[in-house]
Structures are given as C-alpha cells and as structure tokens.
Enzyme design. Sequence first.
Site, mmCIF file in Angstrom:
data_model
loop_
_atom_site.group_PDB
_atom_site.id
_atom_site.type_symbol
_atom_site.label_atom_id
_atom_site.label_comp_id
_atom_site.label_asym_id
_atom_site.label_seq_id
_atom_site.Cartn_x
_atom_site.Cartn_y
_atom_site.Cartn_z
ATOM 1 C CE LYS A 1 -1.714 1.572 4.056
ATOM 2 N NZ LYS A 1 -1.415 2.975 4.377
ATOM 3 C CG ASN A 2 2.281 2.692 3.563
ATOM 4 O OD1 ASN A 2 1.116 3.019 3.299
ATOM 5 N ND2 ASN A 2 2.681 2.434 4.794
ATOM 6 C CB CYS B 1 -4.866 10.875 11.362
ATOM 7 S SG CYS B 1 -3.309 10.118 11.802
ATOM 8 N NE ARG C 1 0.835 10.809 10.157
ATOM 9 C CZ ARG C 1 0.264 9.786 9.511
ATOM 10 N NH1 ARG C 1 -0.885 9.349 9.924
ATOM 11 N NH2 ARG C 1 0.832 9.259 8.455
ATOM 12 C CG ASP D 1 3.272 1.466 9.506
ATOM 13 O OD1 ASP D 1 3.492 1.727 8.319
ATOM 14 O OD2 ASP D 1 2.996 2.342 10.353
ATOM 15 N NE ARG E 1 -7.086 4.688 5.283
ATOM 16 C CZ ARG E 1 -6.582 5.819 5.769
ATOM 17 N NH1 ARG E 1 -7.031 6.323 6.894
ATOM 18 N NH2 ARG E 1 -5.618 6.448 5.134
HETATM 19 C C1 EPZ Z 1 4.484 6.853 6.223
HETATM 20 O O1 EPZ Z 1 3.756 7.953 6.758
HETATM 21 C C2 EPZ Z 1 3.496 5.704 6.163
HETATM 22 N N1 EPZ Z 1 2.386 6.063 5.292
HETATM 23 C C3 EPZ Z 1 2.980 5.381 7.573
HETATM 24 O O2 EPZ Z 1 2.125 4.237 7.461
HETATM 25 C C4 EPZ Z 1 4.173 5.027 8.452
HETATM 26 O O3 EPZ Z 1 3.718 4.783 9.759
HETATM 27 C C5 EPZ Z 1 5.171 6.194 8.455
HETATM 28 O O4 EPZ Z 1 5.572 6.487 7.092
HETATM 29 C C6 EPZ Z 1 6.421 5.893 9.270
HETATM 30 O O5 EPZ Z 1 7.053 4.745 8.770
HETATM 31 C C7 EPZ Z 1 2.565 6.010 3.944
HETATM 32 O O6 EPZ Z 1 3.644 5.687 3.458
HETATM 33 C C8 EPZ Z 1 1.384 6.366 3.103
HETATM 34 P P1 EPZ Z 1 6.671 10.187 8.325
HETATM 35 P P2 EPZ Z 1 4.423 9.430 6.748
HETATM 36 O O7 EPZ Z 1 6.641 11.438 7.543
HETATM 37 O O8 EPZ Z 1 5.219 9.623 5.537
HETATM 38 C C9 EPZ Z 1 6.620 13.375 11.824
HETATM 39 C C10 EPZ Z 1 0.196 2.950 7.777
HETATM 40 O O9 EPZ Z 1 -0.299 2.452 8.798
HETATM 41 N N2 EPZ Z 1 6.686 14.376 10.734
HETATM 42 O O10 EPZ Z 1 7.864 9.289 8.260
HETATM 43 O O11 EPZ Z 1 3.352 10.404 7.072
HETATM 44 C C11 EPZ Z 1 5.280 12.664 11.858
HETATM 45 O O12 EPZ Z 1 4.345 13.435 12.583
HETATM 46 C C12 EPZ Z 1 0.739 4.371 7.827
HETATM 47 O O13 EPZ Z 1 0.313 2.364 6.666
HETATM 48 C C13 EPZ Z 1 6.857 15.722 11.067
HETATM 49 O O14 EPZ Z 1 6.967 16.087 12.230
HETATM 50 O O15 EPZ Z 1 5.396 9.297 8.006
HETATM 51 C C14 EPZ Z 1 5.598 11.367 12.528
HETATM 52 O O16 EPZ Z 1 5.599 11.569 13.929
HETATM 53 C C15 EPZ Z 1 0.533 5.032 9.180
HETATM 54 N N3 EPZ Z 1 6.891 16.641 10.061
HETATM 55 C C16 EPZ Z 1 7.018 11.060 12.037
HETATM 56 O O17 EPZ Z 1 7.553 12.307 11.569
HETATM 57 C C17 EPZ Z 1 6.766 16.267 8.746
HETATM 58 O O18 EPZ Z 1 6.833 17.157 7.865
HETATM 59 C C18 EPZ Z 1 7.072 10.053 10.915
HETATM 60 O O19 EPZ Z 1 6.349 10.574 9.849
HETATM 61 C C19 EPZ Z 1 6.588 14.906 8.435
HETATM 62 C C20 EPZ Z 1 6.551 13.967 9.439
#
Ligand code: EPZ
Length: 422
Positions: free
Chosen positions: A22-23, A118, A123, A308, A400
């Site tokens: 998915k991701n 969320c 996020r 995850d 999802r």
């Molecule tokens: C991706 O989300 C995945 N989603 C998430 O999977 C996964 O949990 C996550 O990466 C971490 O591995 C998809 O790929 C669609 P991040 P993403 O940016 O890109 C903070 C699932 O269950 N952050 O690595 O949104 C954020 O708040 C989903 O399939 C900032 O602070 O994750 C979080 O605490 C859930 N500022 C951490 O970094 C930003 O600009 C990790 O977020 C971006 C992120």
Amino acid sequence: MDSILVHGGAPLSGQIPIAGAKNACLALMPATLLSEEPLTLTNAPRLSDIATMSLLLESLGVEVQAMAGGRVLAMSSHGLASTRADYDIVRKMRASNLVLGPLLAREHTAVVSLPGGCAIGARPMDIHIEALTAMGAEIELRDGYLHAVAKGGLKGARVPLRFASVGATENTLMAATLAKGTTVIENAAREPEIVDLARCLRRMGAQIEGEGTSTVTIEGVDRLSGATHPVVTDRIELGTYMLAPVIAGGEVECLGGRLDLVAAFVDKLHEAGVEVEETASSLIVRRNGDRPRAVDVVTAPFPGFPTDLQAQMMAMLSTADGESRLEERIFENRFMHAPELVRMGARIEVHGGTAHVTGVDRLRGAPVMATDLRASVSLILAGLAAEGETLVNRVYHLDRGYEELEKKLSAVGARVERVRAE
Ligand code: EPZ
C-alpha cells in the site's frame, strides 16, 4: 459499518499470498504526474486507499484505468486539469500530500490541503515544506491549504531532513527528478518503499543514486518518460500475517515474503523463540507448543523495527511468556489498541510513549473498537487466540490496508467472518 467476527482458538496451517505494498503504491501513483507518458503499475493492492488516490489523481486530470481486477493501474496525465488537492480527499488520506512534489516539479505550482491530524498523531508537514523551500519553492499556508509556487521551476539543492520522514523523502525525491541541477537529500528515509519509488523513477529516466541509504543524490533532467513497474511486496501485511501463527499456533507460509523487508521484525521473532524459515519465494513461520517469549521493542525508521507493526506485536506480546516493553518513538499517539486489548484481558500499562505488557495465558473474546488501520488488525490477531468471540467494529479502517483479510485468514483455518452492517 461492517464488523469482523473472530472465533478464537483454531491453530493455523496453510499459505497466505502477500499483496503489493500500500505505502509503495501510494507514492508510485503520484509519480505519473511527472511525465506526459503513461505510467503502469502492476502487482497493485486492491485497497480503499488506492481507490482514494485514484480519485485524487483523476480530480487533477489524470486518467486512471484499473485493470486485472485492480491489480494493474494504467495512468496517464498528458494534460492536467488542476493543481489543487482538495481537503475532502486529503483529510481522508494523508498520503494525498504526495502530489505536492510532483505538481511543483511539473507545473511549478500546487495547492494542497494540509491533511490535518489523524488518530495516531498531528501529522505536520514542516519537513516537506522545508525541503521544497530549499529547492526554491515559495510555500504559504492559507485557509488550511499549502499554496506553493516555484517561479522558473525547482532548483537542485542540498536538502538536510531534520527527521528521516518517509513522505518528505518521497516528495523531495520526486520533485528533484525535474529540478535544474543536483539535489542531495541528507538523512533520507531508507524504507523499501523509497527504494521502490526510486527504481520506478529510474525506469522513467530519472538519474538517482543512493536510495535505501541516508544520502540520496538526484541529477535533474528535462523530462521523464513513461514506464511499467511492479509494486514491491507489502512488508507490513507480511509482518502482520507472520504474527498470526505466532499468536494462534501452527504454521503459515507467506507467499512473496522476503527476509530483507522485515529483518528487524524477524530478529524480534527469533528472540521470542519463533522459528522463521526463508524459501526462494516465501517466509514460513511456525510455532508449535510453547508460548513465545516476551521481548522489548523500540520502533524506529527503517531498518529499525517498523512502527506499523507495533500494534500487531503488542497483540502477540499480550499472550507471550513474561514482561515486555514496547516503546513507540515515531508517532505520539499510537497505543489506542492497548485499552481495547485490555478489554480482552490483556495486562498493559501505558506511560507516555512506552507500554509495559505482562503476558497472560489466554485472552477472552469481547466486542472491541478499531481506531486506526494497524490497531484494527492487532485486535483481529488477538481474537485468533482468545477464548470465545471477538467482534471488531469500524472495520473500514481495515479495508484501507488489508485486502480480503477474512478470506486470507479463513484459508489457513482461522474462523473469521465479515458481519455486514444493515
Ligand atoms: C508513512 O507515513 C506511512 N504512510 C505510515 O504508514 C508510516 O507509519 C510512516 O511512514 C512511518 O514509517 C505512507 O507511506 C502512506 P513520516 P508518513 O513522515 O510519511 C513526523 C500505515 O499504517 N513528521 O515518516 O506520514 C510525523 O508526525 C501508515 O500504513 C513531522 O513532524 O510518516 C511522525 O511523527 C501510518 N513533520 C514522524 O515524523 C513532517 O513534515 C514520521 O512521519 C513529516 C513527518
């Protein structure tokens, strides 16, 4: 809203096919915006998130054709009708923010709604904004939308990420393929989905080096061509189904499973006393006899233990032998499955970002509430080993990220059925 009913107790045996990730697919689909020629994805998973991303791309003017029952996605964006990603789509799926980088690269402008928070956290998008600003974009937040402009196009730049954000790495990687000059992403995320995206972009003519490491270098090119690319195996679905026999007992072969995708997770299974065998095309997990041992887990960016799989691991540790400590370091609120597992008799104490789990012999089935995608599947896994029936509500979360879950689990002997809402 449908529910899933699980009758606990049956040991499992058989094979589960693992779908495309998915991701990975949610990052690969926006890549079509980078080229006027068609991009075709094969091995795509059939999930509601993929349908949501298709709707978003179509709202921008992309033609998306789902073929072979949704396994093949043929997309073409020769002419874009819009560069605006509306709140009503983005709020449902945060990954919609992955159109920001490609739209800026191709059209030099984009208006993308902030996703909003969320269940698992705020996020924010500050890392995405900082990275694209370093490449010459001017991004302003107005009425809940990011208004981004790159006059004369994006420029290659050194882009140090304060945190190895998956989405920010993906947005920057896609944007840099068409920027003028060289971009170096430092502290880039190393997830397999990033590697898969880089491989697809390279097929489209992008010049990229270092994907899968913390430093990724991209030489901008004038244009990208079309391509056909197979979506990589879903390591989170893989890890989820590997835990089913660990919790319920028995032996399950996960078809398409690859050890390199789940190495840190498998290390923890070995520590818990679980046998994992790698074949040329699958991973076999067996647990006959004694309960798994308790282990401590700390979530981290790849190649660390994936956040995850944290909820699913908590379900397993709830019936393991001993005390476990689960530390969630990626998201600020990702323990909502804990109180639901406690309703099933689990002994879990949450203090901030750490959960202390004391394994019990048996969980007891109960009606429980799914709160987010991975929490919902952890409750189903717990139900496999619980006495009696577990009814998991609000399974739209599940749809999802898990394709035909009840069918895949029933095929290996689990008693799982979908209860349709009237
Ligand atoms: C991706 O989300 C995945 N989603 C998430 O999977 C996964 O949990 C996550 O990466 C971490 O591995 C998809 O790929 C669609 P991040 P993403 O940016 O890109 C903070 C699932 O269950 N952050 O690595 O949104 C954020 O708040 C989903 O399939 C900032 O602070 O994750 C979080 O605490 C859930 N500022 C951490 O970094 C930003 O600009 C990790 O977020 C971006 C992120």
